[in-house]
Design a protein around this motif. Structure first.
Motif, mmCIF file in Angstrom:
data_model
loop_
_atom_site.group_PDB
_atom_site.id
_atom_site.type_symbol
_atom_site.label_atom_id
_atom_site.label_comp_id
_atom_site.label_asym_id
_atom_site.label_seq_id
_atom_site.Cartn_x
_atom_site.Cartn_y
_atom_site.Cartn_z
ATOM 1 N N GLN A 308 8.886 -14.908 -9.264
ATOM 2 C CA GLN A 308 8.452 -13.535 -9.546
ATOM 3 C C GLN A 308 8.220 -13.369 -11.050
ATOM 4 O OE1 GLN A 308 11.483 -10.747 -8.426
ATOM 5 N NE2 GLN A 308 10.089 -8.978 -8.383
ATOM 6 N N ALA A 309 7.095 -12.776 -11.401
ATOM 7 C CA ALA A 309 6.772 -12.544 -12.814
ATOM 8 C C ALA A 309 6.441 -11.073 -13.026
ATOM 9 C CB ALA A 309 5.600 -13.426 -13.246
ATOM 10 N N GLY A 310 7.486 -10.250 -13.092
ATOM 11 C CA GLY A 310 7.315 -8.830 -13.354
ATOM 12 C C GLY A 310 6.737 -8.030 -12.210
ATOM 13 N N HIS A 311 6.493 -8.653 -11.076
ATOM 14 C CA HIS A 311 5.898 -7.986 -9.916
ATOM 15 C C HIS A 311 6.987 -7.273 -9.114
ATOM 16 C CE1 HIS A 311 2.039 -7.691 -7.870
ATOM 17 N NE2 HIS A 311 2.652 -7.781 -6.700
ATOM 18 N N PRO A 312 6.630 -6.224 -8.356
ATOM 19 C CA PRO A 312 7.641 -5.587 -7.495
ATOM 20 C C PRO A 312 8.302 -6.598 -6.560
ATOM 21 C CG PRO A 312 5.672 -4.231 -7.612
ATOM 22 C CD PRO A 312 5.346 -5.519 -8.320
ATOM 23 N N THR A 362 4.766 1.480 -5.070
ATOM 24 C CA THR A 362 6.091 2.008 -5.442
ATOM 25 C C THR A 362 6.014 3.017 -6.584
ATOM 26 O OG1 THR A 362 6.376 0.057 -6.853
ATOM 27 C CG2 THR A 362 7.348 -0.006 -4.645
ATOM 28 N N GLU A 363 4.971 2.918 -7.427
ATOM 29 C CA GLU A 363 4.836 3.863 -8.537
ATOM 30 C C GLU A 363 3.811 4.958 -8.255
ATOM 31 O OE1 GLU A 363 4.134 1.752 -12.164
ATOM 32 O OE2 GLU A 363 5.967 0.547 -11.996
ATOM 33 N N CYS A 364 3.439 5.116 -7.010
ATOM 34 C CA CYS A 364 2.519 6.196 -6.629
ATOM 35 C C CYS A 364 3.219 7.538 -6.845
ATOM 36 C CB CYS A 364 2.104 6.037 -5.172
ATOM 37 S SG CYS A 364 0.971 7.344 -4.604
ATOM 38 N N PRO A 365 2.612 8.466 -7.610
ATOM 39 C CA PRO A 365 3.282 9.736 -7.903
ATOM 40 C C PRO A 365 2.961 10.825 -6.882
ATOM 41 C CG PRO A 365 1.325 9.549 -9.256
ATOM 42 C CD PRO A 365 1.383 8.294 -8.416
ATOM 43 N N ALA A 366 3.949 11.639 -6.616
ATOM 44 C CA ALA A 366 3.729 12.848 -5.820
ATOM 45 C C ALA A 366 3.190 13.946 -6.731
ATOM 46 C CB ALA A 366 5.038 13.283 -5.162
ATOM 47 N N ALA A 367 2.910 15.108 -6.159
ATOM 48 C CA ALA A 367 2.351 16.211 -6.945
ATOM 49 C C ALA A 367 3.282 16.647 -8.067
ATOM 50 C CB ALA A 367 2.037 17.387 -6.025
ATOM 51 N N ASP A 368 4.592 16.530 -7.865
ATOM 52 C CA ASP A 368 5.555 16.948 -8.888
ATOM 53 C C ASP A 368 5.868 15.835 -9.888
ATOM 54 O OD1 ASP A 368 7.022 15.227 -7.352
ATOM 55 O OD2 ASP A 368 8.591 16.668 -6.802
ATOM 56 N N ALA A 375 13.164 3.033 -2.769
ATOM 57 C CA ALA A 375 13.847 3.774 -1.695
ATOM 58 C C ALA A 375 12.828 4.439 -0.781
ATOM 59 C CB ALA A 375 14.782 4.817 -2.298
ATOM 60 N N GLY A 376 11.797 5.039 -1.387
ATOM 61 C CA GLY A 376 10.760 5.674 -0.578
ATOM 62 C C GLY A 376 9.984 4.659 0.226
ATOM 63 N N PRO A 390 -3.002 -5.354 10.288
ATOM 64 C CA PRO A 390 -3.832 -4.380 9.562
ATOM 65 C C PRO A 390 -3.437 -2.936 9.840
ATOM 66 C CG PRO A 390 -5.197 -6.122 10.508
ATOM 67 C CD PRO A 390 -3.819 -6.313 11.055
ATOM 68 N N ALA A 391 -2.903 -2.669 11.050
ATOM 69 C CA ALA A 391 -2.491 -1.310 11.385
ATOM 70 C C ALA A 391 -1.363 -0.840 10.477
ATOM 71 C CB ALA A 391 -2.072 -1.231 12.847
ATOM 72 N N LEU A 392 -0.516 -1.771 10.021
ATOM 73 C CA LEU A 392 0.567 -1.401 9.103
ATOM 74 C C LEU A 392 -0.020 -0.829 7.818
ATOM 75 C CD1 LEU A 392 3.483 -1.396 7.994
ATOM 76 C CD2 LEU A 392 3.081 -3.770 7.262
ATOM 77 N N PHE A 393 -1.021 -1.512 7.254
ATOM 78 C CA PHE A 393 -1.600 -1.050 5.992
ATOM 79 C C PHE A 393 -2.392 0.246 6.171
ATOM 80 C CE2 PHE A 393 -1.263 -5.670 4.667
ATOM 81 C CZ PHE A 393 -0.182 -5.442 3.840
ATOM 82 N N GLU A 394 -3.068 0.393 7.295
ATOM 83 C CA GLU A 394 -3.776 1.656 7.558
ATOM 84 C C GLU A 394 -2.794 2.817 7.595
ATOM 85 O OE1 GLU A 394 -6.032 1.226 11.111
ATOM 86 O OE2 GLU A 394 -7.268 -0.412 10.331
ATOM 87 N N ALA A 395 -1.682 2.610 8.291
ATOM 88 C CA ALA A 395 -0.666 3.664 8.376
ATOM 89 C C ALA A 395 -0.001 3.886 7.018
ATOM 90 C CB ALA A 395 0.382 3.293 9.424
ATOM 91 N N MET A 396 0.203 2.815 6.254
ATOM 92 C CA MET A 396 0.824 2.943 4.943
ATOM 93 C C MET A 396 -0.058 3.757 3.996
ATOM 94 S SD MET A 396 2.224 -0.100 2.444
ATOM 95 C CE MET A 396 3.414 -0.616 3.679
ATOM 96 N N ILE A 397 -1.370 3.500 4.000
ATOM 97 C CA ILE A 397 -2.290 4.270 3.159
ATOM 98 C C ILE A 397 -2.270 5.733 3.562
ATOM 99 C CG2 ILE A 397 -4.744 4.653 2.656
ATOM 100 C CD1 ILE A 397 -3.575 2.411 1.055
ATOM 101 N N TRP A 398 -2.243 5.990 4.839
ATOM 102 C CA TRP A 398 -2.193 7.379 5.317
ATOM 103 C C TRP A 398 -0.912 8.068 4.840
ATOM 104 C CZ3 TRP A 398 0.935 10.325 8.517
ATOM 105 C CH2 TRP A 398 0.384 11.545 8.942
ATOM 106 N N ARG A 399 0.218 7.375 4.950
ATOM 107 C CA ARG A 399 1.492 7.945 4.510
ATOM 108 C C ARG A 399 1.524 8.104 2.986
ATOM 109 N NH1 ARG A 399 5.903 7.475 8.051
ATOM 110 N NH2 ARG A 399 7.071 8.395 6.318
ATOM 111 N N LEU A 400 0.936 7.148 2.275
ATOM 112 C CA LEU A 400 0.889 7.226 0.812
ATOM 113 C C LEU A 400 0.040 8.413 0.358
ATOM 114 C CD1 LEU A 400 2.248 5.400 -1.293
ATOM 115 C CD2 LEU A 400 0.053 4.242 -1.596
ATOM 116 N N ALA A 401 -1.081 8.642 1.042
ATOM 117 C CA ALA A 401 -1.925 9.794 0.717
ATOM 118 C C ALA A 401 -1.200 11.101 0.992
ATOM 119 C CB ALA A 401 -3.221 9.721 1.521
#
Length: 427
Positions: A308-312, A362-368, A375-376, A390-401
């Motif tokens: 690992q080199a500084g990556h999550p 992991t560093e995606c910001p919410a409105a606040d 943890a999130g 692929p369904a995992l990533f589709e659902a993850m993008i939806w939840r992230l949005a």
């Protein structure tokens, strides 16, 4: 020697290109037209005459007068009506309009201004005053035409900038296609497990990249990297790094070493990252650096060795849905020389999966302003335990949005998931 005094009315006009010089005189009195025409011609103007408003409009259809001297009181179309009509037919080129009148009350002057007149002269017209009013009109017309020319230049410049923007936008769209082509396979099955990829740039192009490559008999290389910055320069660096971890050209892949039997084997991941660090510092003239997680996966046993080199941290989701996120962290690649990296290991069991994500998740910001953080992410993956491939990533993008309050993210978002089925499930 006595030099005779020269009045304003005796001063001729000197012309430059596009300086106002065409004067239209409109008066139903032939004598009055001759008097005005004589003075105006003496000052060097090109003079046109009309005996009525209707005749004057016909002239204006073929000649664009710079200045108009019009009587107010005329039979048929009066001076106010002619002024109103004149304004309507000369929208592309402004003409200075002086109304000649014996009226001097304020309400009469207001009517003239409302009709479009620029100035007034009281009859009988004084030659010096007429010359002064024409000179004032000339100054205004010069300024107006200079402003028109500047506006034209601004418009032309904006049009050219728009053409350049459209061309750049088209180039960036093509660049986006090329960058997406760096991961031609978004899902592939290896019998004992499946790998799925996701790449979503915050702009046209970005600095994230995920991928996999064959690493010898029964082994698979996995990587997730994130180049600093955004845009074209970051995308160019990801393209070069994709060549260093090529799946189609193993002889160019720095993670692979050729054996005596002409097969290839995976070098220790920590050594590969150290090599990449030297390559970036020694061969690339760039201020960019990148984070990286590189993994060597045994497709049969599910054993993984990583660096690992500084990556999550990698997220390992067990078959029971529990989440593990751990790793040594390390420095990003390309920051300083002489850095060593640490290998660590993990074991996948049938039903487990490993997920590599960029910090755009992991560093995606919410409105606040609060970030998702590990943890999130753990909560999200727990909720999405049943989503596969692929369904995992589709659902993850939806939840992230949903978390961010919109589907436009400030950073690139990328991910790789390997779902281990076990040797018994191999076809």
């Amino acid at each position: 020697m006595n030099v005779p005094a020269q009045t304003i009315a005796d001063t001729p006009v000197s012309f430059e290109p596009d300086v106002p010089h065409r004067v239209l005189i409109v008066d139903d009195s032939r004598l009055q037209r001759r008097i005005l025409s004589s003075s105006v011609k003496r000052w060097g103007f090109e003079v046109y005459e009309a005996a009525s408003g209707e005749e004057a409009l016909d002239i204006c259809k073929t000649v664009s007068p710079d200045l108009v001297l019009s009587d107010w009181m005329m039979p048929g179309m009066n001076g106010l009506e002619f002024c109103d009509a004149f304004r309507k037919i000369t929208l592309d080129r402004y003409g200075y309009f002086i109304l000649l009148t014996s009226k001097s009350e304020k309400n009469e002057v207001a009517m003239g201004l409302e009709a479009g007149a620029d100035d007034f002269l009281t009859k009988p017209v004084d030659s010096n005053e007429l010359r002064a009013r024409i000179a004032a009109g000339e100054r205004i017309l010069r300024m107006q035409r200079e402003l028109t020319e500047k506006n034209r230049l601004i418009t032309d410049t904006l049009d050219e900038l728009q053409r350049l923007y459209d061309s750049l936008d088209n180039d960036l769209l093509e660049a986006k296609k090329l960058q997406q082509s760096l991961i031609p396979e978004r899902h592939k099955s290896f019998g004992t497990g499946d790998v799925s990829l996701m790449l979503r740039s915050s702009g046209h192009v970005g600095g994230d990249l995920v991928g996999f490559f064959p690493a010898g008999e029964g082994r698979l290389g996995l990587y997730s990297l994130d180049v600093s910055g955004h845009g074209i320069s970051s995308a160019l660096m990801t393209a070069r790094l994709a060549g260093y971890l090529s799946a189609s050209a193993p002889d160019q892949n720095v993670a692979l070493a050729k054996r005596e039997d002409d097969t290839y084997g995976f070098l220790p991941p920590e050594q590969v990252i150290e090599l990449l660090n030297d390559l970036v510092l020694d061969e690339m003239e760039t201020e960019h650096y990148f984070t990286l997680l590189l993994a060597d996966l045994d497709l049969t046993t599910g054993h993984i060795r990583m660096a690992q080199a500084g990556h999550p941290h990698p997220a390992i989701q067990r078959a029971d849905g529990s989440i593990e996120q751990d790793g040594p962290g390390g420095f990003p690649v390309g920051l300083m020389s002489g850095i060593s990296f640490t290998q660590f290991e993990a074991q996948l069991h049938p039903g487990d999966r490993i997920i590599l994500l960029s910090d755009g998740v992991t560093e995606c910001p919410a409105a606040d302003g609060t970030m998702l953080e590990e943890a999130g992410l753990a909560d999200m993956l727990t909720d999405l335990a049943d989503a596969k491939g692929p369904a995992l990533f589709e659902a993850m993008i939806w939840r992230l949005a949903e978390f961010a309050g919109g589907d436009t993210f400030p950073d690139d978002v990328s991910g790789l998931v390997f779902e281990y089925h076990g040797a018994d499930q191999a076809q």
